[in-house]
Design a protein around this motif. Structure first.
Motif, PDB file in Angstrom:
ATOM      1  N   LYS A 136      26.395 -43.338  -3.002  1.00 35.04           N
ATOM      2  CA  LYS A 136      27.496 -43.232  -3.956  1.00 35.04           C
ATOM      3  C   LYS A 136      26.994 -43.245  -5.401  1.00 35.04           C
ATOM      4  CE  LYS A 136      31.508 -44.877  -2.924  1.00 35.04           C
ATOM      5  NZ  LYS A 136      32.707 -45.712  -2.636  1.00 35.04           N
ATOM      6  N   LEU A 137      25.971 -44.036  -5.675  1.00 34.47           N
ATOM      7  CA  LEU A 137      25.487 -44.185  -7.049  1.00 34.47           C
ATOM      8  C   LEU A 137      24.313 -43.273  -7.389  1.00 34.47           C
ATOM      9  CD1 LEU A 137      25.682 -48.089  -7.367  1.00 34.47           C
ATOM     10  CD2 LEU A 137      27.206 -46.396  -8.414  1.00 34.47           C
ATOM     11  N   ALA A 138      23.872 -42.477  -6.430  1.00 35.85           N
ATOM     12  CA  ALA A 138      22.669 -41.647  -6.604  1.00 35.85           C
ATOM     13  C   ALA A 138      22.637 -40.855  -7.915  1.00 35.85           C
ATOM     14  CB  ALA A 138      22.499 -40.709  -5.409  1.00 35.85           C
ATOM     15  N   PRO A 139      23.740 -40.202  -8.322  1.00 38.20           N
ATOM     16  CA  PRO A 139      23.665 -39.408  -9.560  1.00 38.20           C
ATOM     17  C   PRO A 139      23.499 -40.262 -10.818  1.00 38.20           C
ATOM     18  CG  PRO A 139      25.553 -38.759  -8.195  1.00 38.20           C
ATOM     19  CD  PRO A 139      25.042 -40.058  -7.664  1.00 38.20           C
ATOM     20  N   HIS A 140      23.686 -41.577 -10.682  1.00 39.19           N
ATOM     21  CA  HIS A 140      23.693 -42.458 -11.853  1.00 39.19           C
ATOM     22  C   HIS A 140      22.532 -43.457 -11.871  1.00 39.19           C
ATOM     23  CE1 HIS A 140      27.804 -40.984 -12.467  1.00 39.19           C
ATOM     24  NE2 HIS A 140      28.004 -41.227 -11.175  1.00 39.19           N
ATOM     25  N   LEU A 141      21.635 -43.385 -10.903  1.00 40.48           N
ATOM     26  CA  LEU A 141      20.606 -44.411 -10.778  1.00 40.48           C
ATOM     27  C   LEU A 141      19.595 -44.355 -11.920  1.00 40.48           C
ATOM     28  CD1 LEU A 141      19.773 -44.416  -6.955  1.00 40.48           C
ATOM     29  CD2 LEU A 141      21.151 -46.064  -8.241  1.00 40.48           C
TER      30      LEU A 141
END
Length: 263
Positions: A191-196
């Motif tokens: 879920k957070l991959a694009p924001h890591l």
């Protein structure tokens, strides 16, 4: 012209470098793991484990300790001499503009490109603006506190705070803290991959508490998390964190060995 033999030898050395693993993830350590050691003794352990990248997360550098510029500069000099790079600076909660300024200056003095911490309300916008201006990124850190509601316990809590923010702001995903709060760590990565911006690799004995255990021995699904980070193409630092009192040197040796076997 390089010979085939020299080319193959160089390639073999590259792929067997313990610092690179399979060359897909960067492995480091969160400095809090060595909070019971002096800074000098911590550096000895980092060199022993051939760890070249860290997140500065020791208590004496966090904002509540009101660290002075001299403390950051002295640490940077020691890291430079040891060949250790501070990739990120963990501040804990940023409450106001004065603390934000300390965080910015501390990160720059350490040579860090990322700040990890948390904040709520209007200060989030100012963190976004200041970090963008200074060429830094900021990762919101999820956390578990027993008996206390924390603003960022779930992946959705983090995503909600990132709405309307620039790409400067993202997430520092802590596997152990998400597991403590009862969330699936692999789903959190997805879920957070694009924001890591950063990953804290930590394993937890059981949900509803924060008893740290060696990587792979708890509920945080560490092998699956590593596989998912590779699948989504994450290229930032994966910092091992081990929160335990007393001697931790041998435990961290085993943690690093285990993590390298997965990446």
């Amino acid at each position: 012209m390089i010979s085939r033999r020299r080319f193959l030898g160089a390639s073999a050395a590259l792929f067997h470098d313990p610092l690179r693993g399979a060359g897909r993830l960067h492995l480091g350590i969160g400095a809090y793991s060595y909070h019971s050691l002096s800074l000098d003794a911590m550096i000895v352990q980092l060199k022993r484990l051939e760890i070249r990248e860290i997140e500065m997360s020791r208590g004496e550098f966090m904002l509540f300790s009101k660290p002075k510029p001299e403390r950051f500069a002295a640490a940077r000099a020691k890291f430079d001499a040891a060949g250790v790079r501070c990739v990120s600076y963990y501040t804990a909660t940023i409450h106001d503009d004065a603390e934000l300024e300390t965080a910015i200056q501390g990160a720059k003095l350490l040579g860090a490109g990322n700040i990890t911490g948390d904040a709520t309300g209007a200060i989030l916008r100012r963190i976004d603006e200041r970090c963008k201006r200074e060429g830094l990124t900021f990762g919101i850190h999820n956390h578990f506190f027993p008996g206390k509601k924390f603003p960022y316990e779930s992946p959705d809590d983090v995503l909600s705070a990132l709405k309307g923010r620039s790409r400067t702001m993202g997430a520092t995903l802590d596997t152990g803290q998400f597991a403590s709060c009862g969330y699936d760590t692999v789903a959190a990565v997805r879920k957070l991959a694009p924001h890591l911006k950063m990953v804290h690799l930590k394993d937890i004995e059981a949900a509803g508490a924060e008893v740290n255990v060696l990587l792979g021995r708890g509920i945080a699904k560490i092998p699956e998390v590593i596989a998912e980070l590779i699948r989504v193409g994450y290229t930032g630092l994966v910092a091992i964190e081990y929160e335990k009192e007393g001697p931790v040197e041998e435990d961290l040796r085993m943690e690093v060995e285990y993590a390298r076997s997965l990446i």
